[in-house]
Design an enzyme around this catalytic site. Structure first.
Site, short mmCIF file in Angstrom:
data_model
loop_
_atom_site.label_atom_id
_atom_site.label_comp_id
_atom_site.label_asym_id
_atom_site.label_seq_id
_atom_site.Cartn_x
_atom_site.Cartn_y
_atom_site.Cartn_z
N HIS A 19 179.82 -23.41 -5.61
CA HIS A 19 179.55 -23.71 -4.20
C HIS A 19 179.04 -22.47 -3.48
O HIS A 19 179.79 -21.52 -3.24
CB HIS A 19 180.79 -24.25 -3.49
CG HIS A 19 180.50 -24.66 -2.08
ND1 HIS A 19 179.93 -25.88 -1.76
CD2 HIS A 19 180.64 -24.00 -0.91
CE1 HIS A 19 179.76 -25.95 -0.46
NE2 HIS A 19 180.18 -24.82 0.09
N ASN B 49 166.08 -25.64 2.65
CA ASN B 49 166.37 -25.60 4.08
C ASN B 49 167.63 -24.77 4.32
O ASN B 49 168.59 -24.86 3.55
CB ASN B 49 166.57 -27.03 4.61
CG ASN B 49 165.29 -27.84 4.51
OD1 ASN B 49 164.19 -27.33 4.69
ND2 ASN B 49 165.42 -29.13 4.20
N GLY C 253 167.00 -27.33 9.20
CA GLY C 253 167.12 -28.74 8.81
C GLY C 253 168.04 -28.97 7.63
O GLY C 253 167.95 -30.00 6.96
N HIS D 131 170.58 -25.98 -2.09
CA HIS D 131 169.79 -26.88 -2.93
C HIS D 131 168.31 -26.59 -2.73
O HIS D 131 167.88 -26.25 -1.63
CB HIS D 131 170.10 -28.35 -2.64
CG HIS D 131 170.06 -28.73 -1.19
ND1 HIS D 131 171.09 -28.41 -0.32
CD2 HIS D 131 169.13 -29.37 -0.46
CE1 HIS D 131 170.79 -28.86 0.88
NE2 HIS D 131 169.60 -29.44 0.84
N HIS E 114 164.72 -28.39 -3.03
CA HIS E 114 164.00 -29.65 -3.19
C HIS E 114 162.76 -29.38 -4.05
O HIS E 114 162.00 -28.45 -3.77
CB HIS E 114 163.49 -30.16 -1.83
CG HIS E 114 164.56 -30.46 -0.82
ND1 HIS E 114 164.96 -31.75 -0.52
CD2 HIS E 114 165.31 -29.66 -0.02
CE1 HIS E 114 165.88 -31.73 0.43
NE2 HIS E 114 166.11 -30.47 0.75
P1 DGP Z 1 168.72 -30.99 3.38
O1 DGP Z 1 168.25 -31.75 4.57
O2 DGP Z 1 167.73 -29.90 2.96
O3 DGP Z 1 170.12 -30.48 3.52
O4 DGP Z 1 168.69 -32.02 2.18
C1 DGP Z 1 169.76 -32.78 1.78
C2 DGP Z 1 169.22 -33.84 0.89
O5 DGP Z 1 170.28 -34.39 0.15
C3 DGP Z 1 168.54 -35.00 1.62
O6 DGP Z 1 167.17 -35.07 1.21
C4 DGP Z 1 169.30 -36.24 1.16
C5 DGP Z 1 170.06 -35.76 -0.04
N1 DGP Z 1 171.36 -36.35 -0.21
C6 DGP Z 1 172.35 -36.42 0.73
N2 DGP Z 1 173.44 -37.00 0.20
C7 DGP Z 1 173.15 -37.27 -1.09
C8 DGP Z 1 173.89 -37.85 -2.16
O7 DGP Z 1 175.05 -38.24 -2.03
N3 DGP Z 1 173.25 -37.99 -3.35
C9 DGP Z 1 171.97 -37.55 -3.54
N4 DGP Z 1 171.43 -37.74 -4.76
N5 DGP Z 1 171.24 -36.99 -2.56
C10 DGP Z 1 171.83 -36.86 -1.35
#
Ligand code: DGP
Length: 115
Positions: A48, A88, A94, A101, A103
């Site tokens: 984490h 982000n 955002g 993470h 993207h």
């Molecule tokens: P950000 O906005 O950069 O924090 O992106 C978070 C991303 O995580 C967003 O695109 C949606 C995705 N997301 C949120 N919850 C979950 C989940 O439970 N499972 C998956 N696979 N994606 C998730």
């Protein structure tokens, strides 16, 4: 270290399901549940870490950027035409999930500037 209320920690430990794309000892990658492109994968460290602002492990950073992201992009068929990598950070950046993470977005033309 993992955070008990962090959904991405739970995905990494498989306490929550995900569409797994890649995993190794340090990193997990899975499909985003709200895809913003035909291919949309999230790459996370198992450990984490809130964002790149807290990322102090240079080996882990290099592993993600040098090994894992190019490997996944190639496997997704994105290497030839290109793709986008986004992380982000914080409220104005955002960031909605407070676990670092990256993207990987691809399969369509990307616009610039982003919203
Ligand atoms: P950000 O906005 O950069 O924090 O992106 C978070 C991303 O995580 C967003 O695109 C949606 C995705 N997301 C949120 N919850 C979950 C989940 O439970 N499972 C998956 N696979 N994606 C998730």
């Amino acid at each position: 270290m993992s955070s008990s209320d962090c959904i991405f920690c739970k995905i990494a430990s498989k306490d929550l399901p995900s569409e797994l794309v890649y995993e190794d000892k340090h990193v997990v990658a899975f499909s985003d549940t709200t895809p913003q492109a035909p291919k949309h994968v999230l790459v996370i460290p198992r450990e984490h870490v809130e964002s790149i602002m807290e990322l102090s492990d240079k080996e882990l950073a290099a592993h993600i950027l040098v090994d894992v992201i190019p490997h996944i992009a190639t496997n997704l068929g994105l290497a030839e035409k290109g793709f986008r990598v986004v992380t982000n950070v914080g409220e104005q950046g955002g960031q909605t999930v407070k676990h670092l993470h990256f993207h990987i977005l691809g399969g369509r033309d990307m616009q610039w500037p982003p919203g």
